[in-house]
Design an enzyme around this catalytic site. Structure first.
Site, short mmCIF file in Angstrom:
data_model
loop_
_atom_site.label_atom_id
_atom_site.label_comp_id
_atom_site.label_asym_id
_atom_site.label_seq_id
_atom_site.Cartn_x
_atom_site.Cartn_y
_atom_site.Cartn_z
CB CYS A 103 32.74 16.90 54.41
SG CYS A 103 34.40 16.25 54.24
CB CYS A 104 29.79 13.04 56.52
SG CYS A 104 30.86 13.15 57.95
CB CYS A 134 35.75 15.21 62.13
SG CYS A 134 35.73 16.16 60.62
CB CYS A 155 29.46 9.91 59.20
SG CYS A 155 29.01 8.19 58.95
CB CYS A 194 38.00 12.05 59.10
SG CYS A 194 37.16 11.05 57.87
#
Ligand code: SF4
Length: 238
Positions: free
Chosen positions: A114-115, A201, A225, A198
């Site tokens: 995702c990162c 997280c 990240c 985010c």
């Protein structure tokens, strides 16, 4: 550029320099890099407390220095609002975002992927599109377990220098600078956050390390990240 070349030198300076010496050193590092890289020097602004300090220092060196912000669909509303205000005030700041489709639960099931998609990839785009040869970050070596071994100047990617001009600063000195120079800051810090990312997280914590509230419950807890660890000049993939 005259900078500390080993982690040992860095750790000696973290407690050996006072606040003013650190401010002067950071200004000097940015100024020297600006002379060397000209418009290729660009500030990465994460909209966190460290970034707003670096951005303010850069503007003291040269008001024409450009910046970029990477945002994601998961940033808190307050951060998005702070971003709009920042861009309005500094139109020389560009915003990069990856709108690729991803599974809703990706932040939980695979935060690394995702990162990589939502944060690292847009940094690659920024570096490419803005013609960056030296990017400036708000990284500090006292933020947490993953940040102890960085240097003030790094060259992880060929032809891309990374300058970490506030690497030596303590968290206290960041707030000291923000208070003294009245630098606008994300209001979420008033809620108790010490490190912002985010929404899914990022949590409020009271532990020793600033980044303990990041990615809680995953293998990435307190970690990174990827923008400080992954290659940034490889071919865009998303
Ligand atoms: S911080 Fe979380 S939501 Fe944001 S890009 Fe990384 S894993 Fe995804």
């Amino acid at each position: 550029m005259d900078f500390a070349r080993t982690p040992d030198e860095i750790h000696e300076l973290v407690n050996g320099l006072n606040f003013k010496e650190k401010v002067d050193r950071s200004l000097r590092l940015i100024s020297e890099a600006r002379e060397e890289f000209g418009d290729g020097l660009v500030v990465a602004n994460s909209l966190g407390k460290d970034s707003v300090v670096v951005w303010d220092l850069a503007k003291r060196v040269d008001k024409d220095i450009r910046g970029f912000i990477v945002t994601t669909r998961y940033k808190p509303a307050a951060t998005k609002q702070f971003m709009r205000e920042t861009v309005e005030r500094y139109p020389e700041t560009r915003v990069f975002k990856n709108d690729v489709e991803i599974p809703d639960n990706l932040p939980k099931t695979d935060p690394d992927q995702c990162c990589d998609l939502l944060k690292v990839q847009p940094v690659r785009w920024a570096i490419e599109e803005m013609g960056v040869s030296c990017w400036v970050t708000g990284l500090r070596c006292t933020e947490g377990r993953t940040r102890t071994d960085y240097l003030e100047v790094e060259e992880r990617d060929k032809d891309l220098l990374k300058l970490n001009p506030i690497l030596l600063w303590h968290e206290r000195e960041i707030w000291q600078y923000i208070a003294l120079y009245k630098v606008p800051v994300n209001p979420l810090y008033g809620e108790g956050y010490r490190s912002l990312g985010c929404e899914p997280c990022t949590h409020i914590t009271t532990g020793i390390n600033e980044r303990d509230g990041r990615w809680i419950g995953t293998s990435k807890c307190g970690g990174e990240c990827g923008i400080h660890t992954r290659p940034l000049k490889e071919t865009a993939t998303a």
